[in-house]
Scaffold this motif. Structure first.
Motif, short mmCIF file in Angstrom:
data_model
loop_
_atom_site.label_atom_id
_atom_site.label_comp_id
_atom_site.label_asym_id
_atom_site.label_seq_id
_atom_site.Cartn_x
_atom_site.Cartn_y
_atom_site.Cartn_z
N THR A 262 0.82 -1.36 -0.02
CA THR A 262 -0.07 -0.13 -0.10
C THR A 262 0.96 1.38 0.18
OG1 THR A 262 0.06 0.30 2.37
CG2 THR A 262 -1.66 -1.26 1.23
N ASP A 263 0.23 2.39 -0.27
CA ASP A 263 0.80 3.45 -0.14
C ASP A 263 1.36 3.90 1.39
OD1 ASP A 263 0.32 4.22 -2.79
OD2 ASP A 263 -1.46 5.41 -2.29
N PHE A 264 0.92 3.39 2.46
CA PHE A 264 1.34 3.31 3.76
C PHE A 264 2.54 2.75 3.94
CE2 PHE A 264 1.51 1.88 7.89
CZ PHE A 264 1.49 3.10 8.79
N ASP A 265 2.51 1.54 3.37
CA ASP A 265 3.63 0.59 3.50
C ASP A 265 4.82 1.43 2.80
OD1 ASP A 265 2.10 -1.08 4.57
OD2 ASP A 265 2.04 -2.25 2.79
N ARG B 224 -10.38 10.86 16.64
CA ARG B 224 -9.28 10.51 17.75
C ARG B 224 -7.85 10.85 17.38
NH1 ARG B 224 -13.47 7.36 19.63
NH2 ARG B 224 -14.02 7.44 21.72
N ALA B 225 -6.99 10.85 18.35
CA ALA B 225 -5.64 10.88 18.39
C ALA B 225 -4.65 10.17 19.31
CB ALA B 225 -5.29 12.48 18.07
N ALA B 226 -3.58 9.81 18.68
CA ALA B 226 -2.53 9.29 19.55
C ALA B 226 -1.31 9.37 19.00
CB ALA B 226 -2.81 7.48 19.62
N HIS B 227 -0.12 9.04 19.74
CA HIS B 227 0.95 9.05 19.30
C HIS B 227 1.78 7.80 19.29
CE1 HIS B 227 2.18 9.30 23.38
NE2 HIS B 227 3.28 8.69 22.89
N LEU B 228 2.59 7.46 18.50
CA LEU B 228 3.31 5.89 18.22
C LEU B 228 4.71 6.11 17.95
CD1 LEU B 228 2.57 2.68 17.92
CD2 LEU B 228 2.46 3.46 15.22
N HIS B 229 5.57 5.24 18.72
CA HIS B 229 6.94 5.33 18.40
C HIS B 229 7.27 4.09 17.11
CE1 HIS B 229 7.57 7.85 21.56
NE2 HIS B 229 6.90 7.08 22.50
N VAL B 230 7.65 4.53 16.19
CA VAL B 230 8.21 3.60 14.94
C VAL B 230 9.55 3.14 15.22
CG1 VAL B 230 8.41 3.35 12.49
CG2 VAL B 230 6.55 4.65 13.34
N MET C 136 -1.42 -1.99 11.02
CA MET C 136 -1.86 -0.48 11.52
C MET C 136 -3.40 -0.28 11.75
SD MET C 136 -0.83 2.53 12.72
CE MET C 136 0.89 2.76 12.48
N ALA C 137 -4.01 -0.64 10.53
CA ALA C 137 -5.65 -0.57 10.63
C ALA C 137 -6.15 -1.05 11.75
CB ALA C 137 -5.94 -0.88 9.27
N ALA C 138 -5.56 -2.35 11.91
CA ALA C 138 -6.27 -3.36 13.29
C ALA C 138 -5.70 -2.43 14.53
CB ALA C 138 -5.59 -4.68 13.29
N LEU C 139 -4.75 -1.79 14.76
CA LEU C 139 -4.30 -0.98 15.82
C LEU C 139 -5.39 0.15 15.99
CD1 LEU C 139 -2.37 -0.31 18.25
CD2 LEU C 139 -1.03 0.78 16.61
N LEU C 140 -5.63 0.96 14.91
CA LEU C 140 -6.36 2.03 14.66
C LEU C 140 -7.96 1.52 15.04
CD1 LEU C 140 -4.78 3.77 11.70
CD2 LEU C 140 -4.37 4.09 13.96
N ASP C 141 -8.27 0.41 14.68
CA ASP C 141 -9.53 0.04 14.98
C ASP C 141 -9.86 0.00 16.42
OD1 ASP C 141 -10.47 -0.07 12.26
OD2 ASP C 141 -10.17 -2.15 12.12
N LYS C 142 -9.02 -0.31 17.29
CA LYS C 142 -8.84 -0.37 18.76
C LYS C 142 -9.44 0.90 19.36
CE LYS C 142 -6.18 -4.38 19.09
NZ LYS C 142 -4.68 -4.89 19.42
N ALA C 143 -9.56 1.97 18.48
CA ALA C 143 -9.68 3.63 18.89
C ALA C 143 -11.23 3.34 19.40
CB ALA C 143 -9.62 4.49 18.11
N GLY C 144 -12.05 2.78 18.78
CA GLY C 144 -13.31 2.46 18.88
C GLY C 144 -14.36 3.29 18.14
N VAL C 145 -13.93 3.98 17.12
CA VAL C 145 -14.60 4.86 16.38
C VAL C 145 -14.79 4.55 15.01
CG1 VAL C 145 -14.41 6.99 17.96
CG2 VAL C 145 -12.65 6.47 15.91
N ALA C 146 -15.79 4.91 14.22
CA ALA C 146 -15.91 4.56 12.92
C ALA C 146 -15.20 5.48 12.11
CB ALA C 146 -17.28 4.44 12.44
N ASP D 127 -8.24 1.72 3.13
CA ASP D 127 -7.17 0.74 2.62
C ASP D 127 -5.71 1.10 2.49
OD1 ASP D 127 -9.67 -0.73 2.03
OD2 ASP D 127 -9.96 0.65 0.15
N GLY D 128 -5.34 2.12 3.22
CA GLY D 128 -3.89 2.31 3.18
C GLY D 128 -3.36 3.24 1.92
N LEU D 129 -4.52 3.79 1.18
CA LEU D 129 -4.05 4.37 -0.06
C LEU D 129 -3.88 5.99 0.10
CD1 LEU D 129 -6.36 2.36 -2.60
CD2 LEU D 129 -3.77 2.32 -1.99
N ARG D 130 -2.92 6.52 -0.51
CA ARG D 130 -2.58 8.22 0.00
C ARG D 130 -3.94 8.78 -0.49
NH1 ARG D 130 1.60 10.79 1.35
NH2 ARG D 130 3.01 8.67 1.06
N LEU D 131 -4.29 9.90 0.34
CA LEU D 131 -5.39 10.68 -0.26
C LEU D 131 -4.93 12.34 -0.25
CD1 LEU D 131 -8.27 9.67 1.89
CD2 LEU D 131 -8.09 8.99 -0.20
#
Length: 125
Positions: free
Chosen positions: A7-10, A41-47, A57-67, A114-118
């Protein structure tokens, strides 16, 4: 050896890590409609490596509990990794600014579910 990029994200995350090594991300989840983007929602992450791919990443973001329908990523600073307290401070400032000016989404790395750049485009009128 890192996983293949699909994906573009990758592509973006692996190139970012290759260029600077470990870094801290500020992440803002968004609801995207035809005419607006709304911060949710917002968060920070150390890469710490280049192994993370969009499905994880999407699975992690889904844990935020928002659509959410998109996410925008910003480096927390040019210095690479930043301390948690500084990352939280910078994230709070960023989210305040985003609520005032949605065009700032265009200054980050903006991806759909889908991890595609917008890209944000200004509307006339």
């Amino acid at each position: 050896m890192s996983a293949a990029c699909e994906t573009d994200f990758d592509d973006w995350i692996t190139a970012g890590f290759a260029a600077t090594g470990p870094f801290t991300l500020l992440i803002v989840l968004l609801r995207i409609t035809e005419h607006t983007v709304e911060p949710l929602r917002a968060a920070h992450l150390h890469v710490m490596g280049d192994e993370t791919r969009w499905p994880e990443m999407a699975a992690l973001l889904d844990k935020a509990g928002v659509a959410w329908s998109g996410a925008v990523f910003y480096r927390a600073g040019r210095e690479g990794l930043v301390e948690d307290a500084l990352a939280r401070q910078r994230l709070a400032a960023l989210t305040r600014r985003l609520h005032e000016d949605r065009s700032l989404v265009g200054e980050g790395e903006f991806f759909n579910r889908d991890g595609l750049r917008l890209r944000i485009e200004a509307r006339d009128g």
